[in-house]
Design a protein around this motif. Sequence first.
Motif, PDB file in Angstrom:
ATOM      1  N   VAL A  11       0.870  -1.167   0.000  1.00 50.68           N
ATOM      2  CA  VAL A  11       0.000   0.000   0.000  1.00 50.68           C
ATOM      3  C   VAL A  11       0.905   1.214   0.000  1.00 50.68           C
ATOM      4  O   VAL A  11       1.830   1.301   0.809  1.00 50.68           O
ATOM      5  CB  VAL A  11      -0.921   0.019   1.240  1.00 50.68           C
ATOM      6  CG1 VAL A  11      -1.805   1.248   1.223  1.00 50.68           C
ATOM      7  CG2 VAL A  11      -1.760  -1.245   1.299  1.00 50.68           C
ATOM      8  N   SER A  21      -7.647   7.511  -2.753  1.00 53.38           N
ATOM      9  CA  SER A  21      -7.216   6.579  -1.710  1.00 53.38           C
ATOM     10  C   SER A  21      -5.750   6.262  -1.969  1.00 53.38           C
ATOM     11  O   SER A  21      -5.188   6.659  -2.988  1.00 53.38           O
ATOM     12  CB  SER A  21      -8.037   5.286  -1.748  1.00 53.38           C
ATOM     13  OG  SER A  21      -7.715   4.520  -2.892  1.00 53.38           O
ATOM     14  N   HIS A  24      -3.437   0.199  -3.685  1.00 52.16           N
ATOM     15  CA  HIS A  24      -3.284  -1.156  -3.142  1.00 52.16           C
ATOM     16  C   HIS A  24      -2.774  -2.028  -4.280  1.00 52.16           C
ATOM     17  O   HIS A  24      -3.496  -2.300  -5.231  1.00 52.16           O
ATOM     18  CB  HIS A  24      -4.613  -1.673  -2.599  1.00 52.16           C
ATOM     19  CG  HIS A  24      -5.111  -0.869  -1.449  1.00 52.16           C
ATOM     20  ND1 HIS A  24      -4.986  -1.284  -0.153  1.00 52.16           N
ATOM     21  CD2 HIS A  24      -5.689   0.358  -1.400  1.00 52.16           C
ATOM     22  CE1 HIS A  24      -5.492  -0.364   0.658  1.00 52.16           C
ATOM     23  NE2 HIS A  24      -5.922   0.643  -0.083  1.00 52.16           N
ATOM     24  N   ILE A  39     -12.526  -6.862  -2.543  1.00 53.14           N
ATOM     25  CA  ILE A  39     -11.497  -5.916  -2.162  1.00 53.14           C
ATOM     26  C   ILE A  39     -12.207  -4.697  -1.580  1.00 53.14           C
ATOM     27  O   ILE A  39     -13.187  -4.220  -2.138  1.00 53.14           O
ATOM     28  CB  ILE A  39     -10.581  -5.550  -3.360  1.00 53.14           C
ATOM     29  CG1 ILE A  39      -9.468  -4.618  -2.913  1.00 53.14           C
ATOM     30  CG2 ILE A  39     -11.356  -4.960  -4.502  1.00 53.14           C
ATOM     31  CD1 ILE A  39      -8.382  -4.426  -3.959  1.00 53.14           C
ATOM     32  N   ASP A  40     -11.758  -4.261  -0.413  1.00 51.41           N
ATOM     33  CA  ASP A  40     -12.328  -3.109   0.278  1.00 51.41           C
ATOM     34  C   ASP A  40     -11.239  -2.046   0.397  1.00 51.41           C
ATOM     35  O   ASP A  40     -10.147  -2.345   0.869  1.00 51.41           O
ATOM     36  CB  ASP A  40     -12.779  -3.470   1.702  1.00 51.41           C
ATOM     37  CG  ASP A  40     -13.902  -4.491   1.729  1.00 51.41           C
ATOM     38  OD1 ASP A  40     -14.055  -5.244   0.762  1.00 51.41           O
ATOM     39  OD2 ASP A  40     -14.625  -4.518   2.728  1.00 51.41           O
ATOM     40  N   ILE A  41     -11.570  -0.822  -0.010  1.00 49.14           N
ATOM     41  CA  ILE A  41     -10.592   0.258   0.050  1.00 49.14           C
ATOM     42  C   ILE A  41     -11.204   1.437   0.795  1.00 49.14           C
ATOM     43  O   ILE A  41     -12.336   1.840   0.521  1.00 49.14           O
ATOM     44  CB  ILE A  41     -10.139   0.684  -1.356  1.00 49.14           C
ATOM     45  CG1 ILE A  41      -9.475  -0.496  -2.071  1.00 49.14           C
ATOM     46  CG2 ILE A  41      -9.188   1.877  -1.279  1.00 49.14           C
ATOM     47  CD1 ILE A  41      -9.014  -0.189  -3.482  1.00 49.14           C
ATOM     48  N   LYS A  42     -10.436   1.975   1.716  1.00 54.25           N
ATOM     49  CA  LYS A  42     -10.872   3.137   2.486  1.00 54.25           C
ATOM     50  C   LYS A  42     -10.434   4.405   1.746  1.00 54.25           C
ATOM     51  O   LYS A  42      -9.283   4.509   1.331  1.00 54.25           O
ATOM     52  CB  LYS A  42     -10.247   3.104   3.878  1.00 54.25           C
ATOM     53  CG  LYS A  42     -10.742   4.204   4.781  1.00 54.25           C
ATOM     54  CD  LYS A  42     -10.177   4.049   6.178  1.00 54.25           C
ATOM     55  CE  LYS A  42     -10.784   5.111   7.082  1.00 54.25           C
ATOM     56  NZ  LYS A  42     -10.434   4.913   8.460  1.00 54.25           N
ATOM     57  N   VAL A  57     -13.976   1.557  -7.543  1.00 54.64           N
ATOM     58  CA  VAL A  57     -12.649   0.976  -7.382  1.00 54.64           C
ATOM     59  C   VAL A  57     -12.095   0.791  -8.786  1.00 54.64           C
ATOM     60  O   VAL A  57     -12.683   0.108  -9.624  1.00 54.64           O
ATOM     61  CB  VAL A  57     -12.690  -0.373  -6.638  1.00 54.64           C
ATOM     62  CG1 VAL A  57     -11.319  -1.030  -6.639  1.00 54.64           C
ATOM     63  CG2 VAL A  57     -13.193  -0.180  -5.215  1.00 54.64           C
ATOM     64  N   TYR A  77     -15.950   1.935   3.706  1.00 56.03           N
ATOM     65  CA  TYR A  77     -15.056   1.379   2.689  1.00 56.03           C
ATOM     66  C   TYR A  77     -15.826   1.196   1.386  1.00 56.03           C
ATOM     67  O   TYR A  77     -17.026   0.936   1.398  1.00 56.03           O
ATOM     68  CB  TYR A  77     -14.512   0.011   3.123  1.00 56.03           C
ATOM     69  CG  TYR A  77     -13.490   0.082   4.231  1.00 56.03           C
ATOM     70  CD1 TYR A  77     -12.140  -0.013   3.947  1.00 56.03           C
ATOM     71  CD2 TYR A  77     -13.887   0.225   5.558  1.00 56.03           C
ATOM     72  CE1 TYR A  77     -11.198   0.039   4.963  1.00 56.03           C
ATOM     73  CE2 TYR A  77     -12.955   0.293   6.580  1.00 56.03           C
ATOM     74  CZ  TYR A  77     -11.613   0.197   6.277  1.00 56.03           C
ATOM     75  OH  TYR A  77     -10.673   0.258   7.274  1.00 56.03           O
ATOM     76  N   ARG A  79     -16.345  -1.319  -1.529  1.00 61.71           N
ATOM     77  CA  ARG A  79     -16.129  -2.756  -1.723  1.00 61.71           C
ATOM     78  C   ARG A  79     -16.589  -3.177  -3.108  1.00 61.71           C
ATOM     79  O   ARG A  79     -17.632  -2.765  -3.585  1.00 61.71           O
ATOM     80  CB  ARG A  79     -16.915  -3.547  -0.686  1.00 61.71           C
ATOM     81  CG  ARG A  79     -16.950  -5.059  -0.978  1.00 61.71           C
ATOM     82  CD  ARG A  79     -17.720  -5.807   0.039  1.00 61.71           C
ATOM     83  NE  ARG A  79     -16.776  -6.080   1.117  1.00 61.71           N
ATOM     84  CZ  ARG A  79     -16.985  -6.968   2.064  1.00 61.71           C
ATOM     85  NH1 ARG A  79     -18.116  -7.631   2.119  1.00 61.71           N
ATOM     86  NH2 ARG A  79     -16.075  -7.186   2.987  1.00 61.71           N
ATOM     87  N   VAL A  89      -7.323   1.478  -6.707  1.00 60.58           N
ATOM     88  CA  VAL A  89      -7.440   2.776  -6.053  1.00 60.58           C
ATOM     89  C   VAL A  89      -8.878   3.271  -6.215  1.00 60.58           C
ATOM     90  O   VAL A  89      -9.579   2.859  -7.149  1.00 60.58           O
ATOM     91  CB  VAL A  89      -6.424   3.776  -6.677  1.00 60.58           C
ATOM     92  CG1 VAL A  89      -6.760   4.068  -8.129  1.00 60.58           C
ATOM     93  CG2 VAL A  89      -6.319   5.043  -5.874  1.00 60.58           C
TER      94      VAL A  89
END
Length: 184
Positions: A11, A21, A24, A39-42, A57, A77, A79, A89
């Motif tokens: 990351v 973000s 990843h 896949i979960d991205i904050k 995403v 997040y 997802r 991203v």
Amino acid sequence: FYSDMYLNYEVFADSSAGYYSRIHQLGPTLTPIHRAFDIDIKPGEDFPLELKDKAFVGRCDLDNVIINYGGNWEKGYLRTRVKSFGDFVIMADTIPPDIQVLNFGARHSPGQTLRFRISDNVTNGGSQRGLSYEGSIDGRWILMEYDVKNNLLTHLLASDMNRGTHSLLLRVTDAMGNSTTLEQ
């Protein structure tokens, strides 16, 4: 996976415009994957809340092509499900699709084909839907055919169409709800 492997996961921050973000990076990139995974991205602290409905995403392809994998917000997040490795991203799409008129003019005869090229600034991947379209002549729905490979939208004018002036409306909408309307 089809065999045992080491998973690389990094990351890192990137200040590129439109990235909301950290990136990843999952790899190795060309590893075949049998089933999709979540896949979960904050989002970053600088994420503008007014873009929440336009966020997705995105995966940065090897050729710098952005692929939209969509996503749903869950507990802060974004997802989505993906079936490939790469750099992921959060991005946002606020740009409407493009409609290019190929042969629409003042005079057309019944039996002729109207042709339009439609395109979007982002490629869709996974279960994310592509462009949708809706056409009408004089307020009545018309059947249009979409050649996805060539981004070509066509309509064969009815052989019983009356002579005279008619109005065409074509609306094209992308996966994030951005739309363009052509009226002629």
